[in-house]
Design an enzyme around this catalytic site. Sequence first.
Site, PDB file in Angstrom:
ATOM      1  N   ARG A  21       0.823  -1.210   0.000  1.00 15.02           N
ATOM      2  CA  ARG A  21       0.000   0.000   0.000  1.00 15.02           C
ATOM      3  C   ARG A  21       0.857   1.259   0.000  1.00 15.02           C
ATOM      4  NH1 ARG A  21      -5.544  -1.362   2.231  1.00 15.02           N
ATOM      5  NH2 ARG A  21      -5.445  -3.623   2.497  1.00 15.02           N
ATOM      6  N   SER A 137     -21.356 -14.444  12.503  1.00 12.18           N
ATOM      7  CA  SER A 137     -20.782 -13.258  11.889  1.00 12.18           C
ATOM      8  C   SER A 137     -20.867 -13.364  10.366  1.00 12.18           C
ATOM      9  CB  SER A 137     -19.323 -13.152  12.368  1.00 12.18           C
ATOM     10  OG  SER A 137     -18.669 -12.064  11.787  1.00 12.18           O
ATOM     11  N   SER A 189     -19.471  -1.556   2.739  1.00  8.62           N
ATOM     12  CA  SER A 189     -18.913  -0.370   2.083  1.00  8.62           C
ATOM     13  C   SER A 189     -18.141  -0.664   0.813  1.00  8.62           C
ATOM     14  CB  SER A 189     -18.016   0.375   3.047  1.00  8.62           C
ATOM     15  OG  SER A 189     -16.800  -0.314   3.176  1.00  8.62           O
ATOM     16  N   THR A 245     -19.658   5.257  13.649  1.00  8.68           N
ATOM     17  CA  THR A 245     -18.429   6.048  13.722  1.00  8.68           C
ATOM     18  C   THR A 245     -18.767   7.532  13.697  1.00  8.68           C
ATOM     19  OG1 THR A 245     -16.278   6.473  12.707  1.00  8.68           O
ATOM     20  CG2 THR A 245     -18.088   6.091  11.203  1.00  8.68           C
ATOM     21  N   LYS A 248     -16.731   9.191   9.696  1.00  5.83           N
ATOM     22  CA  LYS A 248     -17.075   9.142   8.274  1.00  5.83           C
ATOM     23  C   LYS A 248     -18.129  10.218   7.977  1.00  5.83           C
ATOM     24  CE  LYS A 248     -15.044   4.620   7.911  1.00  5.83           C
ATOM     25  NZ  LYS A 248     -15.140   3.179   8.018  1.00  5.83           N
ATOM     26  N   THR A 277      -7.608   3.715  27.977  1.00  5.57           N
ATOM     27  CA  THR A 277      -7.072   4.590  26.938  1.00  5.57           C
ATOM     28  C   THR A 277      -7.599   6.006  27.151  1.00  5.57           C
ATOM     29  OG1 THR A 277      -6.743   4.777  24.546  1.00  5.57           O
ATOM     30  CG2 THR A 277      -8.932   4.114  25.248  1.00  5.57           C
ATOM     31  N   THR A 278      -6.784   6.977  26.781  1.00  6.12           N
ATOM     32  CA  THR A 278      -7.163   8.381  26.973  1.00  6.12           C
ATOM     33  C   THR A 278      -8.425   8.705  26.164  1.00  6.12           C
ATOM     34  OG1 THR A 278      -4.868   8.963  27.361  1.00  6.12           O
ATOM     35  CG2 THR A 278      -6.320  10.754  26.692  1.00  6.12           C
ATOM     36  N   THR A 363      -8.914  -6.168   1.384  1.00  4.11           N
ATOM     37  CA  THR A 363     -10.133  -5.377   1.579  1.00  4.11           C
ATOM     38  C   THR A 363     -11.275  -5.956   0.740  1.00  4.11           C
ATOM     39  OG1 THR A 363      -8.678  -3.479   1.909  1.00  4.11           O
ATOM     40  CG2 THR A 363     -11.009  -3.010   1.625  1.00  4.11           C
TER      41      THR A 363
HETATM   42  C1  LIG Z   1     -14.294   2.259   8.884  1.00  3.10           C
HETATM   43  C2  LIG Z   1     -15.074   1.139   9.492  1.00  3.10           C
HETATM   44  C3  LIG Z   1     -15.049   0.897  10.875  1.00  3.10           C
HETATM   45  C4  LIG Z   1     -14.089   1.609  11.767  1.00  3.10           C
HETATM   46  O1  LIG Z   1     -14.490   2.912  12.008  1.00  3.10           O
HETATM   47  P1  LIG Z   1     -13.365   4.019  12.339  1.00  3.10           P
HETATM   48  O2  LIG Z   1     -14.092   5.077  13.061  1.00  3.10           O
HETATM   49  O3  LIG Z   1     -12.785   4.433  11.029  1.00  3.10           O
HETATM   50  O4  LIG Z   1     -12.341   3.327  13.200  1.00  3.10           O
HETATM   51  C5  LIG Z   1     -15.917  -0.038  11.407  1.00  3.10           C
HETATM   52  N1  LIG Z   1     -16.765  -0.739  10.636  1.00  3.10           N
HETATM   53  C6  LIG Z   1     -16.787  -0.558   9.290  1.00  3.10           C
HETATM   54  C7  LIG Z   1     -17.746  -1.360   8.489  1.00  3.10           C
HETATM   55  C8  LIG Z   1     -15.942   0.358   8.689  1.00  3.10           C
HETATM   56  O5  LIG Z   1     -15.939   0.512   7.356  1.00  3.10           O
END
Ligand SMILES: *Cc1c(COP(=O)(O)O)cnc(C)c1O
Length: 404
Positions: A21, A137, A189, A245, A248, A277-278, A363
Site C-alpha cells: 500500500r 458473523s 462499504s 463512527t 465518516k 485509553t485516553t 479489503t
Molecule cells: C471504517 C469502518 C469501521 C471503523 O471505524 P473508524 O471510526 O474508522 O475506526 C468499522 N466498521 C466498518 C464497516 C468500517 O468501514
Amino acid sequence: MNYEHVFAQAIQSLKDENRYRVFTELGRHAGNFPKATRHLSSGDTQEVTIWCSNDYLGMGQHPDVLTAIKDATDRYGAGAGGTRNISGNTHVICELERELADLHGKESALVFTSGFVSNDATLSTLGKLLPDCVILSDELNHASMIDGVRHSGCEKRIFRHNDARDLEEKLKSIDPSRPKIIAFESVYSMDGDISPIKEFCDLADKYGAMTYLDEVHAVGLYGPRGGGVAEREGLMDRITIMEGTLGKAFGVVGGFITSSRNIVDSIRSYASGFIFTTTLSPIMSAGALASVRHLKKSQLERDQHQERAATLKGLLMDAGLPVLPSVTHIVPVMVYDANLCKQASDMLLEEYGIYLQPINYPTVPRGEERLRITPTPFHDDTMMSELVAALKDVWGRLDLRQAA
Ligand SMILES: *Cc1c(COP(=O)(O)O)cnc(C)c1O
C-alpha cells in the site's frame, strides 16, 4: 537471526502480490472540499480532486462543526487529560453520548476513540460476559468486528453474506440454551449493498439471539434523523446494540455504541479498549456533537448526497464503464486485477489530478479489485464529467474490461 531481513521479506512479498500500500500525502482544503494539495517526494505540489473520501457529506468542513471545534479549543484546551476513569471524563463527551442515545432511540450510548475500537472492545467484551456464547458473523464483516469476535474467545460461525437462509441453518444447529449474537453491518462499504435487517431480527427473535449492527457507513446518511438504515426501516428498537463512527459521515473522529442501560454500563465497566485509553479529545467530541446535531435536523445533505451518487452512476453506465449497481451512495467501478487497478489509480492521480485509491485484497477478494468512488454533495457536474472522461481514457489506454 537477521531481523531486518525478516521485515524486508514481509514487505517484498506484499510488493510481489501487488498489494503493497502506498499512501498519498494530501492537505485537504477546508472550505473547498473535495479539493486538496498533494505533496510529492520531490517537494513539488499538485492540486487534486478527492473521489474516495469517507467524509461522505463534507461535514469535516461544515461551519457548525468548525465553530464548535474552535470554541471547544478555547474553552477546554487540547486533550482530555486522561482515561474516562482517571480525570478524562468531560461534560462535552457526556452530552455527545446523550445525543447519540437519542439518535438511536436507546437508553444509553458510549463513545470510543474510533469505530474500530468500539467494535473490537464491545464484541470481545460481550463474548466474555455471556457464558458459552456463539457469535454468528457475516462473512464480509469489517476487520474490526472480526478482531472483536476473535478477542472474545467465543465459538464463531461465519454465515454467507446477507444470507438469511444460511444464517437460519447455522442458528438451528446451535443448542437453544446457548447465548447467541448475530453480528452484521447495514451498508457494506465495498459493494454498497444493504443487509436484510428485518429478516435477521426475525431470526434473532425466533432463536433467542442478540443482534449487533454496525451502521458505520449509514449513520448520518440514512433515516430521517441520520440514525442509519435501521432508522429508515423502523427497526432500531429491534437491534440490541447499534454501532457507528464519528469519523465518516459525521466528518470528525471517534466511534460509539448505543443500547440498553445495562449493556452499555457493562461495556463501560469491563471493556479494556474503553477503560485503559485516553478519552477522545473534548475538541473532537464538540465537533462530533455539532455534526450529529446538525444532521439530525437537516435532510438537505442526505438528499444531495443521494442525488449526486445516482447521477454519477448514470454517467458511468452511459459511458460503458463497469459500475456495480449499488443501492447506496457507494459507487464501485470494477477492474478485476490488482496490478491494473494500481496502474489505473496512479494514472488518474499523476495525469488527471484525480485521487481514487485502488481497493485490493484483503479489503476485497482477489480478482475483485476496484476503484471505489464516493461522490459527495460537493462533487459538482463539472467534476463529474472530468472524472468520467478521465476514466474512459484510462480504461482505453489500459484496455480494461467494459461493462458487460
Ligand atoms: C471504517 C469502518 C469501521 C471503523 O471505524 P473508524 O471510526 O474508522 O475506526 C468499522 N466498521 C466498518 C464497516 C468500517 O468501514
